[in-house]
Design a protein around this motif. Structure first.
Motif, PDB file in Angstrom:
ATOM      1  N   SER A 306       1.084  -0.892  -0.187  1.00  0.00           N
ATOM      2  CA  SER A 306      -0.176  -0.110  -0.150  1.00  0.00           C
ATOM      3  C   SER A 306       0.414   1.243  -0.108  1.00  0.00           C
ATOM      4  CB  SER A 306      -0.883   0.005   1.041  1.00  0.00           C
ATOM      5  OG  SER A 306      -0.124   0.302   2.064  1.00  0.00           O
ATOM      6  N   PRO A 307       0.262   2.526  -0.402  1.00  0.00           N
ATOM      7  CA  PRO A 307       0.980   4.016   0.035  1.00  0.00           C
ATOM      8  C   PRO A 307       2.133   3.893   1.181  1.00  0.00           C
ATOM      9  CG  PRO A 307      -0.975   4.255  -1.037  1.00  0.00           C
ATOM     10  CD  PRO A 307      -1.140   2.727  -0.622  1.00  0.00           C
ATOM     11  N   GLN A 308       1.366   3.728   2.575  1.00  0.00           N
ATOM     12  CA  GLN A 308       1.608   3.458   3.858  1.00  0.00           C
ATOM     13  C   GLN A 308       2.522   2.996   3.508  1.00  0.00           C
ATOM     14  OE1 GLN A 308      -1.376   2.935   3.169  1.00  0.00           O
ATOM     15  NE2 GLN A 308      -2.229   4.906   3.021  1.00  0.00           N
ATOM     16  N   ASN A 309       2.415   1.597   3.089  1.00  0.00           N
ATOM     17  CA  ASN A 309       3.749   0.186   3.595  1.00  0.00           C
ATOM     18  C   ASN A 309       4.072  -0.185   2.182  1.00  0.00           C
ATOM     19  OD1 ASN A 309       3.628   0.035   5.961  1.00  0.00           O
ATOM     20  ND2 ASN A 309       1.755  -0.700   5.916  1.00  0.00           N
ATOM     21  N   PRO A 310       5.264   0.712   1.323  1.00  0.00           N
ATOM     22  CA  PRO A 310       5.086   0.206   0.164  1.00  0.00           C
ATOM     23  C   PRO A 310       6.313  -1.593  -0.067  1.00  0.00           C
ATOM     24  CG  PRO A 310       6.442   1.881   0.911  1.00  0.00           C
ATOM     25  CD  PRO A 310       5.094   2.456   1.421  1.00  0.00           C
ATOM     26  N   THR A 311       6.275  -1.942  -1.189  1.00  0.00           N
ATOM     27  CA  THR A 311       7.264  -2.775  -1.372  1.00  0.00           C
ATOM     28  C   THR A 311       8.721  -2.357  -1.843  1.00  0.00           C
ATOM     29  OG1 THR A 311       5.279  -4.055  -1.862  1.00  0.00           O
ATOM     30  CG2 THR A 311       7.661  -5.300  -2.654  1.00  0.00           C
ATOM     31  N   GLU A 339      -3.245  -1.838  11.702  1.00  0.00           N
ATOM     32  CA  GLU A 339      -2.157  -2.307  10.685  1.00  0.00           C
ATOM     33  C   GLU A 339      -1.982  -3.858  11.147  1.00  0.00           C
ATOM     34  OE1 GLU A 339       1.372   1.146  10.811  1.00  0.00           O
ATOM     35  OE2 GLU A 339       1.798  -0.475  12.708  1.00  0.00           O
ATOM     36  N   SER A 340      -2.233  -4.042  12.351  1.00  0.00           N
ATOM     37  CA  SER A 340      -1.926  -5.751  12.796  1.00  0.00           C
ATOM     38  C   SER A 340      -2.540  -6.941  11.860  1.00  0.00           C
ATOM     39  CB  SER A 340      -2.135  -6.010  14.545  1.00  0.00           C
ATOM     40  OG  SER A 340      -3.012  -6.163  14.479  1.00  0.00           O
ATOM     41  N   TYR A 341      -1.475  -7.710  11.597  1.00  0.00           N
ATOM     42  CA  TYR A 341      -2.666  -8.801  11.134  1.00  0.00           C
ATOM     43  C   TYR A 341      -2.046 -10.151  11.743  1.00  0.00           C
ATOM     44  CZ  TYR A 341       1.789  -8.409   8.604  1.00  0.00           C
ATOM     45  OH  TYR A 341       3.105  -8.758   8.195  1.00  0.00           O
ATOM     46  N   ASP A 342      -2.738 -11.673  11.590  1.00  0.00           N
ATOM     47  CA  ASP A 342      -2.334 -12.499  11.731  1.00  0.00           C
ATOM     48  C   ASP A 342      -3.163 -13.841  10.997  1.00  0.00           C
ATOM     49  OD1 ASP A 342      -1.508 -15.160  12.921  1.00  0.00           O
ATOM     50  OD2 ASP A 342      -1.652 -14.413  14.573  1.00  0.00           O
ATOM     51  N   GLY A 378       3.320  -4.744   2.367  1.00  0.00           N
ATOM     52  CA  GLY A 378       5.239  -4.522   1.427  1.00  0.00           C
ATOM     53  C   GLY A 378       5.157  -6.114   0.596  1.00  0.00           C
ATOM     54  N   CYS A 379       4.215  -6.883   1.096  1.00  0.00           N
ATOM     55  CA  CYS A 379       4.386  -8.234   0.653  1.00  0.00           C
ATOM     56  C   CYS A 379       3.864  -7.910  -1.408  1.00  0.00           C
ATOM     57  CB  CYS A 379       3.854  -9.456   1.430  1.00  0.00           C
ATOM     58  SG  CYS A 379       4.773  -9.856   2.433  1.00  0.00           S
ATOM     59  N   ILE A 380       3.598  -9.402  -2.259  1.00  0.00           N
ATOM     60  CA  ILE A 380       3.556  -8.746  -3.347  1.00  0.00           C
ATOM     61  C   ILE A 380       2.389 -10.252  -3.395  1.00  0.00           C
ATOM     62  CG2 ILE A 380       3.940  -9.283  -5.782  1.00  0.00           C
ATOM     63  CD1 ILE A 380       6.418  -8.379  -5.411  1.00  0.00           C
ATOM     64  N   GLY A 381       0.731  -9.633  -3.362  1.00  0.00           N
ATOM     65  CA  GLY A 381      -0.277 -10.635  -3.241  1.00  0.00           C
ATOM     66  C   GLY A 381      -0.650 -11.146  -5.103  1.00  0.00           C
ATOM     67  N   SER A 412       8.185   1.459  -7.469  1.00  0.00           N
ATOM     68  CA  SER A 412       7.441   1.213  -5.960  1.00  0.00           C
ATOM     69  C   SER A 412       8.639   2.729  -5.094  1.00  0.00           C
ATOM     70  CB  SER A 412       7.734   0.168  -4.855  1.00  0.00           C
ATOM     71  OG  SER A 412       6.882   0.621  -3.303  1.00  0.00           O
ATOM     72  N   PRO A 413       7.570   3.922  -4.034  1.00  0.00           N
ATOM     73  CA  PRO A 413       7.819   5.076  -3.531  1.00  0.00           C
ATOM     74  C   PRO A 413       8.730   4.126  -2.514  1.00  0.00           C
ATOM     75  CG  PRO A 413       5.701   3.882  -2.941  1.00  0.00           C
ATOM     76  CD  PRO A 413       6.359   3.291  -4.211  1.00  0.00           C
ATOM     77  N   GLU A 414       9.043   2.868  -2.435  1.00  0.00           N
ATOM     78  CA  GLU A 414      10.172   2.768  -1.456  1.00  0.00           C
ATOM     79  C   GLU A 414      11.423   2.321  -1.209  1.00  0.00           C
ATOM     80  OE1 GLU A 414      10.877   2.545   1.486  1.00  0.00           O
ATOM     81  OE2 GLU A 414       9.704   0.949   1.959  1.00  0.00           O
TER      82      GLU A 414
END
Length: 439
Positions: A306-311, A339-342, A378-381, A412-414
């Motif tokens: 995402s824009p907040q968490n780029p790859t 933000e969290s996930y599991d 940040g991953c690629i899905g 990527s902006p990263e």
């Protein structure tokens, strides 16, 4: 996203998870997906080093029979016989090699060799050379362990001799080993470097590097590069040539790695480079183009960071393939609400960085995101289904990929991924790579 998976070789998350051939003394060889782990047999020292210590001329009256006196002449044998039994590990030695123990006879034939762990009495399996000229263990010895060896031989006239020796192998404290990737016998992608992780800090980098040689049937020049004091990678200037054979010769047994530590490994490993597959992910279009041997195989819609968490941008190498795994955001710093996930069952996961970048199947995202927008951390899905079954882009790409294949991310902006964040040394120029060599 980070993988919450541990193994006996990796009790805590490390820089990659590809099966590495771990050179542990308590294991027998088994396998980057670090890719790397491992599982090895220590080999021999040079012939002169192996047999110089412990060589005994057999005397006439059957004396003490202990191997490896300082003058090498205190063995026992039949009077007038020219037999000589040589035990490579000197009697009383306290830093013997774990992979260099050998018994050799001249002027006769070995009839029996028995090597046992002194404390437990457990016998170590061994193999006799054709004709009974020599004997060696079939497995590596344990570090820091006391052993007893009894060797018997006869000459052509039936006269017999027996040689005995007791020695202790080098301790873990005073030795170093390296886990490496890839394993011998594997077929890997064109981007797969040879990568070593040492269990001790190496200060004598030049000698250690010079005792590891990597060559390719393609004739490509291969150069080592140090990342810090415990990681050493090898690669050519450009990707490996498809179909080539790569041979890694490890000759570290007896090599000083630094103050008070000595190498104990000696082994030759060969692996194969498969077809060339390089996949390019364009974050502007959210599409991945898969090229096989220079021709486009397929274009697949993806959903990147995402824009907040780029790859990360840059060239990344698949270091591990997992049919299914758990991904927990708290392991890579995503702990805040929202933000969290599991996700306990992420399908078709392929690791691209140590820090948690994966290319994986995504069954929880709406089908409309693929090829349109970046939504991940940040991953690629790739579109997939729960359980990983069916004919999906996620399953297709997983089945088409090898550990060692290259995935290039652009637009990527990263920042560009760091070269030591996974197996990603291809992000260094050839000049920069060569500058990191100690040889």
């Amino acid at each position: 996203m980070e993988l919450l998976v541990t193994t006996p070789d990796n009790p805590v998350p490390s820089r990659f998870r590809a099966p590495r051939h771990r050179l542990l003394l308590t294991e027998r060889p088994t396998a980057p997906g670090a890719w790397y782990r491992s599982r090895q047999i220590r080999g021999t020292l040079t012939a002169s080093a192996l047999f110089a210590a412990g060589a005994l001329a057999l005397s006439g009256c059957g004396g003490g029979g202990s191997a490896g006196g300082d003058d090498g002449e205190n063995g026992a044998g039949a009077k007038g016989s020219g037999m000589r039994i040589t035990v490579s590990s000197k009697d009383g030695a306290t830093g013997a090699s774990i992979g260099g123990t050998r018994v050799q006879v001249s002027g006769g034939t070995l009839t029996e060799v028995k090597l046992t762990a002194a404390e437990s009495g457990k016998e170590v399996a061994g193999s006799m050379a054709s004709g009974g000229a020599s004997w060696k263990p079939s497995v590596q010895l344990e570090r820091g362990t006391k052993y007893k060896i009894v060797a018997k031989a006869k000459d052509s006239e039936g006269r017999s001799a027996t040689e005995n020796a007791t020695f202790t192998t080098v301790s873990s404290k005073n030795s170093f080993v390296g886990s490496y990737a890839p394993e011998g016998g594997k077929t890997v992608g064109v981007g797969m470097p040879v990568s070593f992780d040492f269990d001790k800090v190496i200060t004598n980098k030049k000698d250690v590097q010079s005792h590891i040689t990597v060559t390719s049937s393609s004739g490509q020049q291969v150069v080592g590069h140090w990342f810090g004091a415990q990681r050493l990678d090898f690669r050519p200037e450009d990707y490996w040539k498809a179909g080539s054979k790569v041979t890694m010769k490890i000759d570290l047994d007896g090599v000083k790695g630094g103050e008070g530590i000595t190498g104990v490994q000696s082994k030759t490993v060969t692996f194969t480079i498969g077809r060339s597959q390089v996949s390019t992910v364009d974050m502007d279009t959210q599409m991945m183009t898969v090229e096989r041997d220079g021709k486009t195989l397929k274009s697949v819609p993806v959903s990147g960071g995402s824009p907040q968490n780029p790859t990360y941008n840059g060239r990344m190498v698949i270091s591990e393939k997992l049919q299914q795994t758990r991904m927990d955001g708290s392991t890579v710093g995503f702990e805040n609400p929202g933000e969290s996930y599991d996700i306990p069952d992420v399908p078709h996961a392929m690791r691209l960085s140590t820090s948690g970048t994966f290319l994986h199947g995504n069954y929880w995202g709406n089908a409309s995101i693929f090829g349109r927008s970046g939504t991940s951390h940040g991953c690629i899905g790739l579109r997939d289904v729960k359980g990983g079954g069916g004919d999906t882009p996620g399953k297709w790409f997983f089945d088409q990929s090898l550990v060692g294949d290259v995935v290039v991310v652009k637009n990527s902006p990263e920042q560009t991924v760091k070269p030591d964040n996974g197996l990603n040394g291809w992000n260094l120029s050839w000049k920069e790579w060569q500058a990191g060599s100690a040889a």
